[in-house]
Design a protein around this motif. Sequence first.
Motif, PDB file in Angstrom:
ATOM      1  N   ALA A 197       0.824  -1.212   0.000  1.00 26.80           N
ATOM      2  CA  ALA A 197       0.000   0.000   0.000  1.00 26.80           C
ATOM      3  C   ALA A 197       0.850   1.251   0.000  1.00 26.80           C
ATOM      4  O   ALA A 197       0.454   2.282  -0.507  1.00 26.80           O
ATOM      5  N   CYS A 198       2.057   1.184   0.573  1.00 24.33           N
ATOM      6  CA  CYS A 198       2.871   2.392   0.693  1.00 24.33           C
ATOM      7  C   CYS A 198       3.848   2.561  -0.452  1.00 24.33           C
ATOM      8  O   CYS A 198       4.413   3.628  -0.624  1.00 24.33           O
ATOM      9  N   SER A 199       4.089   1.515  -1.253  1.00 27.78           N
ATOM     10  CA  SER A 199       5.092   1.629  -2.305  1.00 27.78           C
ATOM     11  C   SER A 199       4.768   0.671  -3.431  1.00 27.78           C
ATOM     12  O   SER A 199       4.660  -0.528  -3.214  1.00 27.78           O
ATOM     13  N   VAL A 200       4.629   1.192  -4.652  1.00 27.44           N
ATOM     14  CA  VAL A 200       4.360   0.311  -5.771  1.00 27.44           C
ATOM     15  C   VAL A 200       5.555  -0.565  -6.083  1.00 27.44           C
ATOM     16  O   VAL A 200       5.446  -1.554  -6.773  1.00 27.44           O
ATOM     17  N   ALA A 201       6.732  -0.203  -5.604  1.00 30.17           N
ATOM     18  CA  ALA A 201       7.925  -1.010  -5.872  1.00 30.17           C
ATOM     19  C   ALA A 201       7.996  -2.235  -4.977  1.00 30.17           C
ATOM     20  O   ALA A 201       8.793  -3.105  -5.193  1.00 30.17           O
ATOM     21  N   GLY A 202       7.172  -2.333  -3.979  1.00 29.08           N
ATOM     22  CA  GLY A 202       7.165  -3.497  -3.115  1.00 29.08           C
ATOM     23  C   GLY A 202       8.234  -3.434  -2.055  1.00 29.08           C
ATOM     24  O   GLY A 202       8.658  -2.379  -1.608  1.00 29.08           O
ATOM     25  N   ALA A 203       8.719  -4.607  -1.653  1.00 28.29           N
ATOM     26  CA  ALA A 203       9.628  -4.688  -0.511  1.00 28.29           C
ATOM     27  C   ALA A 203      11.046  -4.272  -0.849  1.00 28.29           C
ATOM     28  O   ALA A 203      11.867  -4.130   0.030  1.00 28.29           O
ATOM     29  N   ASP A 204      11.345  -4.084  -2.136  1.00 31.52           N
ATOM     30  CA  ASP A 204      12.714  -3.771  -2.510  1.00 31.52           C
ATOM     31  C   ASP A 204      12.738  -2.552  -3.437  1.00 31.52           C
ATOM     32  O   ASP A 204      13.029  -2.653  -4.622  1.00 31.52           O
ATOM     33  N   PRO A 205      12.412  -1.356  -2.912  1.00 32.30           N
ATOM     34  CA  PRO A 205      12.399  -0.159  -3.752  1.00 32.30           C
ATOM     35  C   PRO A 205      13.807   0.191  -4.219  1.00 32.30           C
ATOM     36  O   PRO A 205      14.801  -0.306  -3.695  1.00 32.30           O
ATOM     37  N   ILE A 206      13.890   1.082  -5.211  1.00 36.07           N
ATOM     38  CA  ILE A 206      15.193   1.420  -5.766  1.00 36.07           C
ATOM     39  C   ILE A 206      16.056   2.134  -4.732  1.00 36.07           C
ATOM     40  O   ILE A 206      17.202   1.798  -4.520  1.00 36.07           O
ATOM     41  N   GLY A 207      15.505   3.160  -4.100  1.00 38.10           N
ATOM     42  CA  GLY A 207      16.156   3.775  -2.952  1.00 38.10           C
ATOM     43  C   GLY A 207      17.567   4.279  -3.166  1.00 38.10           C
ATOM     44  O   GLY A 207      18.461   3.947  -2.400  1.00 38.10           O
ATOM     45  N   GLU A 208      17.815   5.079  -4.200  1.00 38.87           N
ATOM     46  CA  GLU A 208      19.142   5.623  -4.451  1.00 38.87           C
ATOM     47  C   GLU A 208      19.103   7.146  -4.372  1.00 38.87           C
ATOM     48  O   GLU A 208      18.047   7.767  -4.348  1.00 38.87           O
ATOM     49  N   GLY A 209      20.282   7.773  -4.346  1.00 32.13           N
ATOM     50  CA  GLY A 209      20.384   9.214  -4.233  1.00 32.13           C
ATOM     51  C   GLY A 209      20.071   9.936  -5.531  1.00 32.13           C
ATOM     52  O   GLY A 209      19.859   9.312  -6.579  1.00 32.13           O
ATOM     53  N   PRO A 210      20.073  11.271  -5.512  1.00 29.42           N
ATOM     54  CA  PRO A 210      19.685  12.065  -6.672  1.00 29.42           C
ATOM     55  C   PRO A 210      20.653  11.976  -7.841  1.00 29.42           C
ATOM     56  O   PRO A 210      20.306  12.376  -8.950  1.00 29.42           O
ATOM     57  N   ASP A 211      21.868  11.464  -7.612  1.00 24.79           N
ATOM     58  CA  ASP A 211      22.837  11.353  -8.695  1.00 24.79           C
ATOM     59  C   ASP A 211      22.781   9.988  -9.379  1.00 24.79           C
ATOM     60  O   ASP A 211      23.650   9.639 -10.157  1.00 24.79           O
ATOM     61  N   THR A 212      21.733   9.213  -9.058  1.00 23.77           N
ATOM     62  CA  THR A 212      21.563   7.887  -9.642  1.00 23.77           C
ATOM     63  C   THR A 212      20.290   7.841 -10.477  1.00 23.77           C
ATOM     64  O   THR A 212      19.212   8.194  -9.993  1.00 23.77           O
ATOM     65  N   LEU A 213      20.404   7.414 -11.715  1.00 24.79           N
ATOM     66  CA  LEU A 213      19.237   7.175 -12.556  1.00 24.79           C
ATOM     67  C   LEU A 213      18.544   5.909 -12.085  1.00 24.79           C
ATOM     68  O   LEU A 213      19.185   4.872 -11.894  1.00 24.79           O
ATOM     69  N   ARG A 214      17.241   5.983 -11.920  1.00 24.00           N
ATOM     70  CA  ARG A 214      16.470   4.820 -11.461  1.00 24.00           C
ATOM     71  C   ARG A 214      15.607   4.337 -12.623  1.00 24.00           C
ATOM     72  O   ARG A 214      14.704   5.031 -13.068  1.00 24.00           O
ATOM     73  N   ILE A 215      15.899   3.142 -13.098  1.00 21.47           N
ATOM     74  CA  ILE A 215      15.259   2.624 -14.306  1.00 21.47           C
ATOM     75  C   ILE A 215      14.551   1.319 -13.982  1.00 21.47           C
ATOM     76  O   ILE A 215      15.144   0.423 -13.360  1.00 21.47           O
ATOM     77  N   VAL A 216      13.300   1.195 -14.414  1.00 24.47           N
ATOM     78  CA  VAL A 216      12.554  -0.042 -14.185  1.00 24.47           C
ATOM     79  C   VAL A 216      12.237  -0.678 -15.534  1.00 24.47           C
ATOM     80  O   VAL A 216      11.681  -0.055 -16.434  1.00 24.47           O
ATOM     81  N   LEU A 217      12.671  -1.934 -15.677  1.00 25.72           N
ATOM     82  CA  LEU A 217      12.536  -2.707 -16.904  1.00 25.72           C
ATOM     83  C   LEU A 217      11.423  -3.736 -16.769  1.00 25.72           C
ATOM     84  O   LEU A 217      11.048  -4.122 -15.663  1.00 25.72           O
ATOM     85  N   PRO A 218      10.924  -4.256 -17.901  1.00 26.88           N
ATOM     86  CA  PRO A 218       9.911  -5.318 -17.826  1.00 26.88           C
ATOM     87  C   PRO A 218      10.481  -6.646 -17.350  1.00 26.88           C
ATOM     88  O   PRO A 218       9.747  -7.500 -16.873  1.00 26.88           O
ATOM     89  N   GLU A 219      11.804  -6.838 -17.510  1.00 25.93           N
ATOM     90  CA  GLU A 219      12.400  -8.112 -17.173  1.00 25.93           C
ATOM     91  C   GLU A 219      13.866  -7.920 -16.815  1.00 25.93           C
ATOM     92  O   GLU A 219      14.495  -6.945 -17.227  1.00 25.93           O
ATOM     93  N   GLU A 220      14.383  -8.852 -16.058  1.00 29.82           N
ATOM     94  CA  GLU A 220      15.809  -8.855 -15.738  1.00 29.82           C
ATOM     95  C   GLU A 220      16.582  -9.332 -16.966  1.00 29.82           C
ATOM     96  O   GLU A 220      16.147 -10.259 -17.655  1.00 29.82           O
ATOM     97  N   PRO A 221      17.722  -8.727 -17.268  1.00 27.57           N
ATOM     98  CA  PRO A 221      18.509  -9.243 -18.391  1.00 27.57           C
ATOM     99  C   PRO A 221      18.855 -10.714 -18.170  1.00 27.57           C
ATOM    100  O   PRO A 221      19.312 -11.093 -17.092  1.00 27.57           O
ATOM    101  N   PRO A 222      18.629 -11.571 -19.177  1.00 31.72           N
ATOM    102  CA  PRO A 222      18.964 -12.984 -19.000  1.00 31.72           C
ATOM    103  C   PRO A 222      20.467 -13.201 -18.937  1.00 31.72           C
ATOM    104  O   PRO A 222      20.943 -14.177 -18.374  1.00 31.72           O
ATOM    105  N   THR A 223      21.227 -12.249 -19.508  1.00 31.34           N
ATOM    106  CA  THR A 223      22.680 -12.310 -19.519  1.00 31.34           C
ATOM    107  C   THR A 223      23.195 -10.920 -19.865  1.00 31.34           C
ATOM    108  O   THR A 223      22.481 -10.120 -20.464  1.00 31.34           O
ATOM    109  N   LEU A 224      24.422 -10.636 -19.481  1.00 36.37           N
ATOM    110  CA  LEU A 224      25.098  -9.431 -19.943  1.00 36.37           C
ATOM    111  C   LEU A 224      26.288  -9.801 -20.834  1.00 36.37           C
ATOM    112  O   LEU A 224      27.152  -8.975 -21.083  1.00 36.37           O
ATOM    113  N   GLU A 225      26.308 -11.034 -21.307  1.00 35.79           N
ATOM    114  CA  GLU A 225      27.346 -11.493 -22.218  1.00 35.79           C
ATOM    115  C   GLU A 225      27.408 -10.567 -23.428  1.00 35.79           C
ATOM    116  O   GLU A 225      26.429 -10.396 -24.149  1.00 35.79           O
TER     117      GLU A 225
END
Length: 523
Positions: free
Chosen positions: A35-63
């Motif tokens: 109810a208090c956060s659409v991000a759930g139990a693990d919000p991004i929670g970074e400072g103003p010098d950090t870009l906060r990006i939400v993707l549809p899926e986790e990258p399957p690899t960074l190869e």
Amino acid sequence: MAGSGLRHTPPLARRSRLRASGAFTSAVVLLAVSACSVAGADPIGEGPDTLRIVLPEEPPTLEPCDASLTATGRVTRANITEALTERDPSTGRLEQALATKWTRTSPTSWTFTLREGVKFHDGSPFTAEAAAFSIERATDSDIECNVDGYIFTDAEVTATPVNDTTLEVSTESPDPILPLRLSFVEIVPPSTDPGARVRKPIGTGPYRIDEWSQGRFLRLKRFPGYWGKAPEFAAAKYVWRAEGSVRAAMVTNDEADVAIGLAPEDGAGDRAVEFATNEVSYLRMDATKAPLDDIRIRRAINYAVDREGLVTAVFAGRPSGQLVSKGVTGYNPRIRPWPYDPERAKELVAEARADGVPTDTTITIIGRNGIYPKAAEAMEVVQDGLLKAGLKVEIRMLDVNAWLEYLLRPFPRGAGPTLLQAQHGNQAGDAAFTMGQIYGSEGAQSSYGTRELDAAIAKAQLASGEERQKAFAQTFALQNDEVVRDAVMANMTGILALSPDVRYRPDSATNDEMRLADMRRAD
């Protein structure tokens, strides 16, 4: 674009260094919404010098050699790793990246002059040796890199260092677009494992990997030794949420700065930005198996798909009849979307049935969760049309790893006749990156081809200039008129949500390559 009344961000100065990429990706688990956060139990929670990006899926690899996969490339390309050349998606021009000059010295060889003073994130120097190693690793190894089948179609490529800043690249047969192909080879240091995929690549890009907590987040930090202009934000943190409405709400609630892969109904409001993409949605038919081996059935499927209905009620886009969009070399303006004609579809199915074609065999639609907004709903619309045409159709929606088994050779045995829900984005701007891998008989993603089409593709690949445009346009016409391997549906429109504190102008490459250096603080 679909008429949704969405606003656009103010234009930015033209990007000085732009990249290309081509096409696909994945799905991931939705975290609980409190109810208090659409991000759930693990919000991004970074400072103003950090870009906060939400993707549809986790990258399957960074190869790096799989950076032509959408979910990998949108994080990796031009952020962590870089290539020798880059294509500007707005102009189609090939521009400098880690190479500053390239010259064709013979029909089968090119010489590249490399940028000096470039360092990898581990402090080692970028040299011709590193470039040659990266090309060989991507095109001639047992890793089975996506870039090999997709970009080089298993062609023989030899890279030879002349000195630290000069590289010679030769091919077995003439290749007039080799510098464009090399824009897909991400450069890594020779210390990279040559025989296995790596999880955390080392590159030359403006950001390096700081922490990747599997299933939770990925954080990048600005690389202080970057050779080019330093990006404005010191860090970027990616999280992933499967539901578009959750991603949109994170931006509207100031829990994220950028959310991608949205649908008009996801509720981004005045934070929504709509943009044209090169992504084309389609259904790949397994034309080797009955009843799909009968061209009347394949034509019936095309007539049974209500493309206008899909783009009006299901996803954003415009109906299309070919797998590339305007601006790609080989695009054929004479090819129109198949008309919606359910009566003609019924007639064709009935004709085939009367001739003994087993039209009562169940055709399975292999769908992919999260491939685009409302992916499952789109396949239900398709299924309804095919059922009304007199075919038996069921749907199986899969997550990305299971779906990839159907996308890439070798395909699963005993699957029966299938229609694969797929999407193709030709960011390279040349039909060679579409025709060979998707329509060639031996293409990495091809389920069916013909000798005539193979010959037409081979001829087009050797042509240059206007002859190349004409030759590839003819291959698309041949596929559409006589092969009919696909049911192409729509050229997709992208929607992202953007914080009022961030200035960013998406373009046709954004889905595959979201450059953090192009993001600025709002004035």
